[in-house]
Enzyme design. Structure first.
Site, PDB file in Angstrom:
ATOM      1  N   LYS A  13      24.082 -28.390  39.416  1.00  0.00           N
ATOM      2  CA  LYS A  13      25.086 -29.283  38.801  1.00  0.00           C
ATOM      3  C   LYS A  13      26.502 -28.881  39.221  1.00  0.00           C
ATOM      4  O   LYS A  13      27.285 -29.722  39.651  1.00  0.00           O
ATOM      5  CB  LYS A  13      24.986 -29.241  37.261  1.00  0.00           C
ATOM      6  N   ARG A  88      24.982 -31.188  25.693  1.00  0.00           N
ATOM      7  CA  ARG A  88      23.803 -30.355  25.924  1.00  0.00           C
ATOM      8  C   ARG A  88      22.789 -30.478  24.791  1.00  0.00           C
ATOM      9  O   ARG A  88      21.789 -29.767  24.778  1.00  0.00           O
ATOM     10  CB  ARG A  88      24.241 -28.914  26.039  1.00  0.00           C
ATOM     11  N   ARG A 127      22.134 -16.426  42.398  1.00  0.00           N
ATOM     12  CA  ARG A 127      23.471 -17.009  42.194  1.00  0.00           C
ATOM     13  C   ARG A 127      24.536 -15.913  42.059  1.00  0.00           C
ATOM     14  O   ARG A 127      24.344 -14.931  41.360  1.00  0.00           O
ATOM     15  CB  ARG A 127      23.478 -17.879  40.931  1.00  0.00           C
ATOM     16  N   ARG A 161      26.219 -13.469  37.048  1.00  0.00           N
ATOM     17  CA  ARG A 161      26.461 -13.774  35.629  1.00  0.00           C
ATOM     18  C   ARG A 161      25.534 -12.943  34.736  1.00  0.00           C
ATOM     19  O   ARG A 161      24.360 -12.783  35.055  1.00  0.00           O
ATOM     20  CB  ARG A 161      26.191 -15.267  35.367  1.00  0.00           C
ATOM     21  N   ARG A 172      17.081 -19.622  28.352  1.00  0.00           N
ATOM     22  CA  ARG A 172      17.901 -20.783  28.720  1.00  0.00           C
ATOM     23  C   ARG A 172      17.041 -21.968  29.144  1.00  0.00           C
ATOM     24  O   ARG A 172      17.365 -23.116  28.838  1.00  0.00           O
ATOM     25  CB  ARG A 172      18.892 -20.394  29.821  1.00  0.00           C
TER      26      ARG A 172
HETATM   27  P1  ADP Z   1      23.870 -25.285  37.751  1.00  0.00           P
HETATM   28  O1  ADP Z   1      25.350 -25.606  37.662  1.00  0.00           O
HETATM   29  O2  ADP Z   1      23.017 -26.515  37.596  1.00  0.00           O
HETATM   30  O3  ADP Z   1      23.448 -24.185  36.832  1.00  0.00           O
HETATM   31  P2  ADP Z   1      24.574 -24.177  40.371  1.00  0.00           P
HETATM   32  O4  ADP Z   1      25.337 -25.275  41.023  1.00  0.00           O
HETATM   33  O5  ADP Z   1      25.328 -23.000  39.869  1.00  0.00           O
HETATM   34  O6  ADP Z   1      23.582 -24.778  39.232  1.00  0.00           O
HETATM   35  O7  ADP Z   1      23.466 -23.698  41.435  1.00  0.00           O
HETATM   36  C1  ADP Z   1      22.571 -22.628  41.134  1.00  0.00           C
HETATM   37  C2  ADP Z   1      22.385 -21.765  42.379  1.00  0.00           C
HETATM   38  O8  ADP Z   1      21.666 -22.495  43.359  1.00  0.00           O
HETATM   39  C3  ADP Z   1      23.692 -21.312  43.046  1.00  0.00           C
HETATM   40  O9  ADP Z   1      23.524 -20.001  43.508  1.00  0.00           O
HETATM   41  C4  ADP Z   1      23.856 -22.302  44.208  1.00  0.00           C
HETATM   42  O10 ADP Z   1      24.565 -21.725  45.292  1.00  0.00           O
HETATM   43  C5  ADP Z   1      22.419 -22.605  44.568  1.00  0.00           C
HETATM   44  N1  ADP Z   1      22.213 -23.986  45.032  1.00  0.00           N
HETATM   45  C6  ADP Z   1      22.839 -25.105  44.621  1.00  0.00           C
HETATM   46  N2  ADP Z   1      22.384 -26.193  45.261  1.00  0.00           N
HETATM   47  C7  ADP Z   1      21.422 -25.740  46.113  1.00  0.00           C
HETATM   48  C8  ADP Z   1      20.558 -26.375  47.063  1.00  0.00           C
HETATM   49  N3  ADP Z   1      20.590 -27.684  47.252  1.00  0.00           N
HETATM   50  N4  ADP Z   1      19.689 -25.598  47.748  1.00  0.00           N
HETATM   51  C9  ADP Z   1      19.649 -24.261  47.534  1.00  0.00           C
HETATM   52  N5  ADP Z   1      20.423 -23.603  46.654  1.00  0.00           N
HETATM   53  C10 ADP Z   1      21.305 -24.334  45.955  1.00  0.00           C
HETATM   54  P1  AMP Z   2      26.463 -23.173  32.231  1.00  0.00           P
HETATM   55  O1  AMP Z   2      27.610 -22.589  32.970  1.00  0.00           O
HETATM   56  O2  AMP Z   2      26.525 -24.665  32.132  1.00  0.00           O
HETATM   57  O3  AMP Z   2      25.130 -22.679  32.756  1.00  0.00           O
HETATM   58  O4  AMP Z   2      26.577 -22.654  30.725  1.00  0.00           O
HETATM   59  C1  AMP Z   2      26.505 -21.282  30.426  1.00  0.00           C
HETATM   60  C2  AMP Z   2      26.357 -21.092  28.927  1.00  0.00           C
HETATM   61  O5  AMP Z   2      27.522 -21.582  28.247  1.00  0.00           O
HETATM   62  C3  AMP Z   2      25.182 -21.804  28.255  1.00  0.00           C
HETATM   63  O6  AMP Z   2      23.960 -21.097  28.385  1.00  0.00           O
HETATM   64  C4  AMP Z   2      25.676 -21.885  26.803  1.00  0.00           C
HETATM   65  O7  AMP Z   2      25.558 -20.629  26.156  1.00  0.00           O
HETATM   66  C5  AMP Z   2      27.181 -22.151  26.999  1.00  0.00           C
HETATM   67  N1  AMP Z   2      27.443 -23.604  27.042  1.00  0.00           N
HETATM   68  C6  AMP Z   2      27.909 -24.314  28.110  1.00  0.00           C
HETATM   69  N2  AMP Z   2      28.025 -25.610  27.794  1.00  0.00           N
HETATM   70  C7  AMP Z   2      27.603 -25.730  26.501  1.00  0.00           C
HETATM   71  C8  AMP Z   2      27.461 -26.826  25.606  1.00  0.00           C
HETATM   72  N3  AMP Z   2      27.742 -28.080  25.970  1.00  0.00           N
HETATM   73  N4  AMP Z   2      26.996 -26.567  24.357  1.00  0.00           N
HETATM   74  C9  AMP Z   2      26.708 -25.328  23.966  1.00  0.00           C
HETATM   75  N5  AMP Z   2      26.794 -24.251  24.765  1.00  0.00           N
HETATM   76  C10 AMP Z   2      27.250 -24.448  26.026  1.00  0.00           C
END
Ligand code: ADP
Ligand code: AMP
Length: 221
Positions: A13, A88, A127, A161, A172
C-alpha cells in the site's frame, strides 16, 4: 480523486501510494506514517500509539480518527487524497463517511490490493524503512537501496520496524482479517471496491491500479 487503499500489512500500500499520489496529484495520507512521525517526535500521541503498535494492535479509534480528520482537513487535501491504512475497521469507515457527508464530498474508489499470505510474510520480513521519513520504503532483496542501510531518497538511515518482527506480524495479520477485512464488504455495499493483484513488479502494479481506477471512473459516470 478521493481513494482508500486496503490490503493486508505488507501488500504494498505505502509503496503504491507514493507513486499513485504523484500520478494523481493528491497527498498520500498514511496513518501509520503519522503515528511513526509522532513517535520520533516523542509526542504524547506517539507514546500512546507506540504501545499499541508494538503489540500489533490497532490504536484506539478516538485518537486515530481525530488525527486522520485533522490531516484530511489540511489545505493540500482539499481536492483529493489517497488514504493508506485508514480506515482500518468498520467504525473508522463510518466515521470517515460521516466526515465526508458533512463536507458534502464522496469517495471515488476503494482500491483493494490482493496478495497471498506467504508473499506478505516475505515482504514484511525484508522491509526496511527510513528513520527520517517512514514513507521511504525498501526491501532487502525485492527493492534494495543503492547503498545498504541508506535511504535512496534522503540519505536517512534504514531500519527494520519494531512491529515487523515475526511474533507481531502474526497478530497484525489476525487483526487485518478480523477487523479490517470487513470494511471491504462495507465498501462493496457502496459499489466502491476495485480489486487488483499486488503481485509483480512495482511499476506494473501502479499501471494496473491506474487502469482499474480509470475503468471504475468510466463505469460510474
Ligand atoms: P504496506 O504499506 O501495505 O504495509 P509496503 O508498501 O510497506 O506495504 O511494502 C511491504 C514490503 O514489500 C516493502 O519492503 C516493499 O519494498 C516491498 N514491496 C512492495 N511492493 C512490492 C512488489 N510489488 N514486489 C515485491 N516487493 C514489494
Ligand atoms: P501501518 O504503517 O499502516 O502498517 O500501521 C502500523 C501500525 O499503526 C498498525 O499496526 C496500528 O498499530 C497503527 N495504525 C495505523 N493506522 C491505524 C488505524 N487506522 N487505526 C488504528 N491503528 C492504526
Amino acid at each position: 480523486m478521493r481513494i482508500v487503499l486496503v490490503g493486508p500489512p505488507g501488500a504494498g500500500k505505502g509503496t503504491q501510494a507514493v507513486r499513485l499520489a504523484e500520478k494523481l496529484a493528491v497527498p498520500h495520507i498514511s496513518t501509520g506514517d503519522l503515528f511513526r512521525a509522532n513517535i520520533s517526535q516523542q509526542t504524547e500521541l506517539g507514546k500512546l500509539a507506540k504501545s499499541y503498535m508494538d503489540a500489533g494492535n490497532l490504536v484506539p479509534d478516538e485518537v486515530t480518527i481525530a488525527m486522520a480528520k485533522d490531516r484530511m482537513e489540511q489545505p493540500d487535501a482539499a481536492n483529493g487524497f489517497l488514504l493508506d491504512g485508514f480506515p482500518r475497521n468498520v467504525s473508522q469507515a463510518e466515521a470517515l463517511d460521516e466526515l465526508l457527508r458533512t463536507e458534502g464530498i464522496t469517495l471515488d474508489a476503494v482500491l483493494d490490493l490482493e496478495v497471498p499470505e506467504d508473499e506478505v510474510v516475505k515482504r514484511i520480513a525484508g522491509r526496511r524503512i527510513c528513520r527520517k521519513d517512514s514513507s521511504h520504503v525498501f526491501h532487502v532483496t525485492y527493492n534494495a537501496p543503492k547503498q545498504e542501510g541508506v535511504c535512496d531518497v534522503c540519505g536517512g538511515e534504514l531500519y527494520q520496524r519494531d512491529d515487523d518482527r515475526e511474533e507481531t506480524v502474526r497478530t497484525r495479520l489476525e487483526v487485518y482479517h478480523t477487523q479490517t477485512e470487513p470494511i471491504i464488504d462495507y465498501y462493496k455495499a457502496q459499489g466502491l471496491v476495485v480489486t487488483i493483484s499486488s503481485l509483480g513488479p512495482v511499476a506494473e502494479i501502479t499501471e494496473r491500479a491506474l487502469e482499474a481506477l480509470k475503468r471504475e471512473k468510466a463505469e460510474n459516470k
